[in-house]
Design a protein around this motif. Structure first.
Motif, PDB file in Angstrom:
ATOM      1  N   LYS A 114       0.832  -1.215   0.000  1.00 17.67           N
ATOM      2  CA  LYS A 114       0.000   0.000   0.000  1.00 17.67           C
ATOM      3  C   LYS A 114       0.858   1.254   0.000  1.00 17.67           C
ATOM      4  CE  LYS A 114      -3.053   0.635   3.068  1.00 17.67           C
ATOM      5  NZ  LYS A 114      -3.998   0.675   4.175  1.00 17.67           N
TER       6      LYS A 114
ATOM      7  N   ASN B  93       2.711   1.572  -3.538  1.00 18.15           N
ATOM      8  CA  ASN B  93       1.877   1.656  -4.732  1.00 18.15           C
ATOM      9  C   ASN B  93       0.700   2.604  -4.601  1.00 18.15           C
ATOM     10  OD1 ASN B  93       3.115  -0.466  -6.542  1.00 18.15           O
ATOM     11  ND2 ASN B  93       2.813  -1.615  -4.646  1.00 18.15           N
TER      12      ASN B  93
ATOM     13  N   SER C 281      -2.071   2.229  -3.324  1.00 17.12           N
ATOM     14  CA  SER C 281      -3.213   1.440  -3.786  1.00 17.12           C
ATOM     15  C   SER C 281      -4.347   1.464  -2.776  1.00 17.12           C
ATOM     16  CB  SER C 281      -2.764  -0.005  -4.014  1.00 17.12           C
ATOM     17  OG  SER C 281      -3.878  -0.798  -4.327  1.00 17.12           O
TER      18      SER C 281
END
Length: 164
Positions: free
Chosen positions: A14, A17, A19
């Motif tokens: 996380k 990225n 994300s």
């Protein structure tokens, strides 16, 4: 010893990225990938890790029997079978079950061809239970396969040297 778990790798993913993937989705992806990789290893395939981190595969090795001072074989105790039989009342408390097979199988992380500095600081320890009380871990599945038929272990290459 530091152990990296799925939650740790999720937090790292996380962070790197940016994300929004949910942990449950991330964990499902990791679980499916791990199951497929370990299934191939159990079938006798080698898993070549990316970034030249080595290979993981199953091998056979000759069991190294040692002799005690009076010349009798000093054999390894099979604590799993011993404890099970003692719990069932089928084995006296002062008796033990020993490994007697001339060979055994194990999972090996080979560093041949690895190009990473400090790699010897790491230890590869396959999971028995995947963190839960179950038989779905890599090693439990591996040993179940090996022990289900005497010929199953023959699919694995044999180590050239004796492992103690």
């Amino acid at each position: 010893m530091l152990q990296v778990q799925t939650k740790d790798s999720y937090e790292y993913y996380k962070e790197k990225n940016k994300s929004e993937i949910l942990y449950s989705v991330y964990k499902d992806i990791i679980d499916v990938l791990n199951f497929k990789v370990t299934s191939e290893i159990i079938k006798g395939e080698k898993f070549v890790m990316p970034y030249r981190l080595g290979q993981i595969y199953a091998v056979r090795a000759d069991r190294a029997f040692k002799l005690n001072k009076i010349g009798k074989p000093k054999m390894l105790i099979d604590f799993g079978s011993t404890n099970k039989l003692k719990k069932e009342g089928k084995l006296a408390k002062d008796k033990f079950v020993y490994y007697t097979s001339p060979e055994y199988c194990f999972i090996k992380w080979s560093l041949a061809g690895a190009r990473v500095s400090g790699i010897f600081a790491y230890v590869f320890k396959p999971s028995k239970t995947n963190g839960v009380e179950s038989k779905v871990g890599f090693m439990n599945r591996f040993y179940s396969f090996v022990n289900s038929n005497e010929l199953n272990s023959l699919i694995y290459p044999k180590e050239k040297k004796k492992i103690k």
